[in-house]
Structures are given as C-alpha cells and as structure tokens.
Design an enzyme around this catalytic site. Structure first.
Site, mmCIF file in Angstrom:
data_model
loop_
_atom_site.group_PDB
_atom_site.id
_atom_site.type_symbol
_atom_site.label_atom_id
_atom_site.label_comp_id
_atom_site.label_asym_id
_atom_site.label_seq_id
_atom_site.Cartn_x
_atom_site.Cartn_y
_atom_site.Cartn_z
ATOM 1 N N CYS A 120 0.873 -1.214 -0.109
ATOM 2 C CA CYS A 120 0.177 -0.265 -0.102
ATOM 3 C C CYS A 120 0.778 1.224 0.014
ATOM 4 O O CYS A 120 0.168 2.393 0.189
ATOM 5 C CB CYS A 120 -1.134 -0.078 0.962
ATOM 6 S SG CYS A 120 -0.300 0.084 2.602
ATOM 7 N N ASP A 173 3.355 2.426 1.953
ATOM 8 C CA ASP A 173 3.847 3.180 3.356
ATOM 9 C C ASP A 173 5.217 2.980 3.574
ATOM 10 O O ASP A 173 5.923 2.282 3.047
ATOM 11 C CB ASP A 173 2.901 2.678 4.337
ATOM 12 C CG ASP A 173 1.370 2.468 4.238
ATOM 13 O OD1 ASP A 173 1.129 3.642 4.021
ATOM 14 O OD2 ASP A 173 0.949 1.479 3.816
ATOM 15 N N CYS A 176 -0.782 3.995 8.197
ATOM 16 C CA CYS A 176 -2.081 4.061 8.927
ATOM 17 C C CYS A 176 -1.961 4.126 10.450
ATOM 18 O O CYS A 176 -0.837 3.971 10.970
ATOM 19 C CB CYS A 176 -2.916 2.811 8.463
ATOM 20 S SG CYS A 176 -2.344 1.144 9.185
ATOM 21 N N CYS A 221 1.001 -4.344 8.457
ATOM 22 C CA CYS A 221 1.673 -3.152 8.962
ATOM 23 C C CYS A 221 2.908 -3.443 10.041
ATOM 24 O O CYS A 221 3.589 -3.039 10.341
ATOM 25 C CB CYS A 221 0.772 -2.387 9.427
ATOM 26 S SG CYS A 221 -0.743 -1.892 8.148
HETATM 27 S S1 FES Z 1 -2.557 -0.181 5.860
HETATM 28 FE FE1 FES Z 1 -1.143 1.184 4.836
HETATM 29 S S2 FES Z 1 0.129 1.523 6.573
HETATM 30 FE FE2 FES Z 1 -1.101 -0.099 7.291
#
Ligand code: FES
Lengths: 129, 390
Positions: A35, A37, A60, A104
């Site tokens: 995603c 991050d 997130c 994550c």
């Molecule tokens: S879902 Fe993107 S950092 Fe946790």
C-alpha cells in the site's frame, strides 16, 4: 476505528519515541510494497545493547502504533534479543490487530531488522578499515 | 476537547433522514401496513403512498410516473441498468462505453458482462476528472448498445457534461445511462434536458431513508426484468414494495425540490471557504477535482506526506467525520480508483481528504474544522519520513 484496540489507539494518538536519532548506530528504512507506506527506525547501540530507538512512519494507525511500540520493546535489549522480537509479539503487545492490518506489523519487524543489520554491517566495515 | 461538538463532514457517504421524512414514513409501519399488491383497503392505502411518491419523483425529474421503477438503492439501479439492458439488447450489439471513474456499482457489473463476452471501453478523464464527450464519440462502434457516465463523481465532485454526451448517444440510437446518485436532490436533474434514457438515484443521499432508490427508465427503452417472482413495478423488479421507504423517498425529493437551490447556495459558500482556506493554513496541498464544475457540497484535497486513515482517525478523535481515498482504508490496499484514474501518483492519493457538506452544515463547522486541521497535519507530518519542513 473498527478492530483497533484501546491500547493501539493509545499508541497511535500518543506515539512514544517519534523522531530521528542524530548519528544513529543503525538506521532501517522499509516500504510496504502493498500500500505504499514507509517506516524508518533508528537505533543507538552501546556495548551490544540498544540504548535508544526512534521511528518515523508514514502510514495507517496500525503502522504508527506498531512502529512506536516496537521502539519501546527493544530498548534495553541486546541485539540478539531484539532480533527475536517478531511481528507476532508486536501484535500481541498491542492487544491484537485486524486481519487486513497484519502486514503493517510485519513492516515494523522488518524496519527493526534493517536497523540492526545496518549497524552490524557498519561494525563489520569498521573492523576492516 | 471532550466538549467539542461533533461535526459531520461526510454527507456524500450518507445523510441523516430528515425528521419531516421520518414523520411521513411513520404511518406506513402500522396504520397503513398493507401489501400494496393487495386489492383490499389496507393494500390500496399503501399503494396510494407509493404512487404519490412516484408522482413526486417524476415531477422532480420532469418525467412520467410510469418511467420510475423503485429499487433498493443506487447499487441496484446501476446494476440493473447495465445488466438488464445488456442482456435484453444482446442481439443488437455487444459493446458498452463507460468511464474509469464510475462507482463500483457500474464498474463491477461491467466486468461481469465482460466475462460474459461483452466488450467494454473505459474512457479516460482529464486530470480534473472531466470526461470529454468527443472521447465518448470516438469510442462508439456499430456494436455499441449502452453508454454509462455518472452525473457527478462521489469522490472528487466533478460534474460531467451529461447533456452533451446524451445528445451524442441519442444521435447514434444508443441508450444512455447516468448514475445521478450524488446530484439528485442537490442540483436540478431533468431527464429531458440531460438526454438520458436511464438514471439511478438513492434516497439516503438526499435526506431520505437507506435501502431505497429508483431507476428512471425512459418510455420505450428495451430493458429486461431484474428481479423475478412477482409483478411489482410492471414485473421489472419483483419483491414486495418497501412502502415506508418509498414514501420517505417521495417526501425527501419533495423537500429537496423546495429547498435545494437555497441549500446549494449556502453550501457553495462553505465549500469555497474550505477550498480557499485549506491551502492558506496547510502548505503543500492539492485540490482534487474541477475548481468550479463540481458539486456544491464537495471538497477534496490531497495533503502531502501524510496518510488518509491516520488523518481521519485523528479528526474523528476531535469529533470530526470525513473520508479518504487512501489505500490503507481499503481491504484491497489499493488507493481509490478515481484518484488513480485522474492521474494522481500513489503517494498523493494516499493523503486524500474528502469533506462533504449538507443540509445541517454550518459556518461554525467549517471554522472548527479549519481550526483543527493544521495541528493534526502538523502532528502527522512530524512523524512522516517524507516530510522535511520548508
Ligand atoms: S495499511 Fe497502509 S500502513 Fe497500514
């Protein structure tokens, strides 16, 4: 949010150890290919013991909370002990994570490993020169 | 902060049901509970409620009551438009044109139809999210049977040149569907002016109840039945009517017809305050969507170097409800397809924030939000490995 424990929310809203360490002994930067991050983890090592750890995270609530708690968990540990801190332990410490947020916590474990490896490779490099 | 009153800036997700609508629905649970398909007085009472609602919706749309089919909501209306039109007109052709920024309620049935052998063209948009009617024209083939373009986008608020696309479709004898879920009750929607043959709407987006919507079907449009097992809605959509819901939809559209213009005027003021003030207070933000050709109630910004879910959670703790297209909020871990389709890179889509206003939005809501936003962004940016203060 649905599926976030109170403990997680606490670490998310009041994260411990945010920031960078100047001249860190080791730094790990990992990205989540899924995603997009990013997590950075800094450690200070003295006599084989992690004396300080800080983090920066773009992600997130789960990503921020896991990176924060992992910095707490490794402080005072030897490198070998710190290497054994798994994402599972991190999840447990936070009182669980929703299924789709487990990745994550994997990121937090990877960031820690990367920081330790960075330190170790610097040490090895230093020994040679 | 405990005493901060809650602020709802997510009207595009759903609206509260107007108390007047609730009052209008009330009699249809106990007093007029009959099955509208029954011939006795209980049934006829309920039937009257439904037909009144049909009349009100038809009047809002400038359509005929017989052209309205009540459904369970926007999703069903969209699904029905694609699937039931495609199946009924399979002899005529096997090609559908739609856009990359449609709601999933259009895109998913389009994909299903592709699996069944249909060809689908997904037309691109400009970076403001506008569809160019000439792109639609170019995509038309001898086999095209349906064009589906949403009236306004639910995420970025861009309003499409529907009338013009409709004219092109009409010239070529191709059916034209528009998902008007975000515009009905907020801006004028006249089916004849927009040149649409099918139009989807959902009551809970304009202060009606959830679980009820409608599909406008222009007289003469060839469309198959969608639910089977009863002759409700002329057999097009079997299932006992959701009487109270339909009555609520009717009351809601009646209120909108009266109040919509004044509400839109006020919302545009609030919207433009947000669009002007957010970049004043927070650096490195980008407005998503079209600067002027957008819904009166929609604001969408990308805030660089932060992520949407953590932004929403922080706002929620302050009592502020908003929405985001961040990958982290979807179980698929994909950012919003709309933000990607307008060309935003992943990292910009990541920090998107949607604010949508409505009937009960006040100037003070906007002021409160503007007051809190900078500190929340500051806090998250301080944690962000990508942010380096300028
Ligand atoms: S879902 Fe993107 S950092 Fe946790």
């Amino acid at each position: 949010m649905e599926g976030y424990s109170n403990k997680l929310m606490e670490y998310f809203l009041h994260p411990r150890n945010v920031g960078e360490i100047e001249n860190p002994s080791g730094k790990g930067r990992v990205g989540n290919v899924v995603c997009g991050d990013i997590m950075e983890l800094y450690i200070k090592v003295e006599n084989n013991i992690i004396t300080d750890a800080k983090f920066k995270t773009l992600g997130c609530g789960a990503a921020i909370a896991t990176s924060s708690i992992v910095t707490e968990m490794v402080k005072g540990k030897t490198l070998d002990e710190a290497l054994k801190v798994s994402n599972k332990a991190v999840v447990e410490a936070l009182g669980g994570l929703p299924q789709h947020k487990l990745h994550c916590s994997v990121l937090a474990e990877q960031a820690l490993k990367a920081a330790i490896e960075d330190y170790q490779s610097k040490q090895a490099g230093g020994a040679r020169s | 902060m405990e005493d901060t009153k809650k602020i709802y800036l997510d009207y595009a997700a759903t609206t509260p049901t107007d108390p007047e609508v609730i009052a209008a629905m009330q009699p249809y649970f106990f007093d007029s509970f009959g099955n509208p398909s029954s011939i006795h007085s209980f049934g006829q009472d309920a039937k009257k409620g439904i037909e009144d609602a049909r009349q009100k919706l038809a009047s809002f749309l400038g359509a005929k009551p017989a052209e309205i089919v009540f459904t369970s909501g926007g999703t069903e209306s969209d699904n029905m438009s694609l699937i039931a039109v495609a199946h009924e007109n399979a002899q005529k052709g096997n090609h559908i044109i739609t856009t990359r920024i449609e709601h999933h309620a259009v895109l998913e049935p389009a994909r299903l139809l592709q699996k069944q052998g249909m060809k689908v063209t997904y037309v691109k948009t400009s970076k403001e999210g506008l569809v160019d009617p000439s792109d639609i024209k170019k995509a038309i083939t001898a086999k095209t049977i349906l064009i589906s373009v949403m009236h306004a986008n639910n995420e970025i608020g861009t309003i499409q040149p529907i009338a013009e696309i409709g004219r092109i479709a009409r010239e070529k004898g191709i059916y034209f569907h528009s998902d008007a879920v975000q515009t009905i009750g907020h801006i004028p929607v006249k089916t004849d002016e927009l040149n649409v043959d099918l139009l989807s709407l959902s009551a809970h987006k304009f202060y009606g109840p959830k679980g009820v919507g409608a599909l406008y079907i222009r007289k003469g449009t060839r469309i198959g039945n969608y639910l089977y097992g009863g002759d409700q809605e002329n057999g097009r959509r079997a299932s006992t009517h959701n009487t109270a819901g339909i009555v609520g939809l009717g009351k809601a559209i009646e209120l909108c017809e009266k109040q919509m213009d004044a509400e839109a005027k006020l919302q545009i003021q609030l919207r433009d305050t947000l669009i002007r003030e957010i970049p004043e207070r927070v650096q490195e933000v980008v407005l998503n969507g079209h600067p002027t050709q957008r819904l009166p109630n929609n604001v969408n910004f990308s805030i660089r170097y932060i992520e949407g879910e953590s932004l929403l959670l922080n706002l929620d703790m302050l009592g502020i409800a908003a929405s985001t297209g961040s990958a982290c909020t979807s179980t698929s871990l994909e950012p919003s397809h709309v933000l990607l389709a307008i060309g935003l890179p992943h990292e910009i889509a990541h920090g998107s924030l949607r604010l949508t206003l409505g009937r009960w939005s006040k100037k003070s809501d906007v002021e409160q939000f503007l007051h809190y936003l900078p500190e929340v962004v500051e806090k998250l940016r301080a944690m962000s490995p990508l942010y380096h203060k300028k």
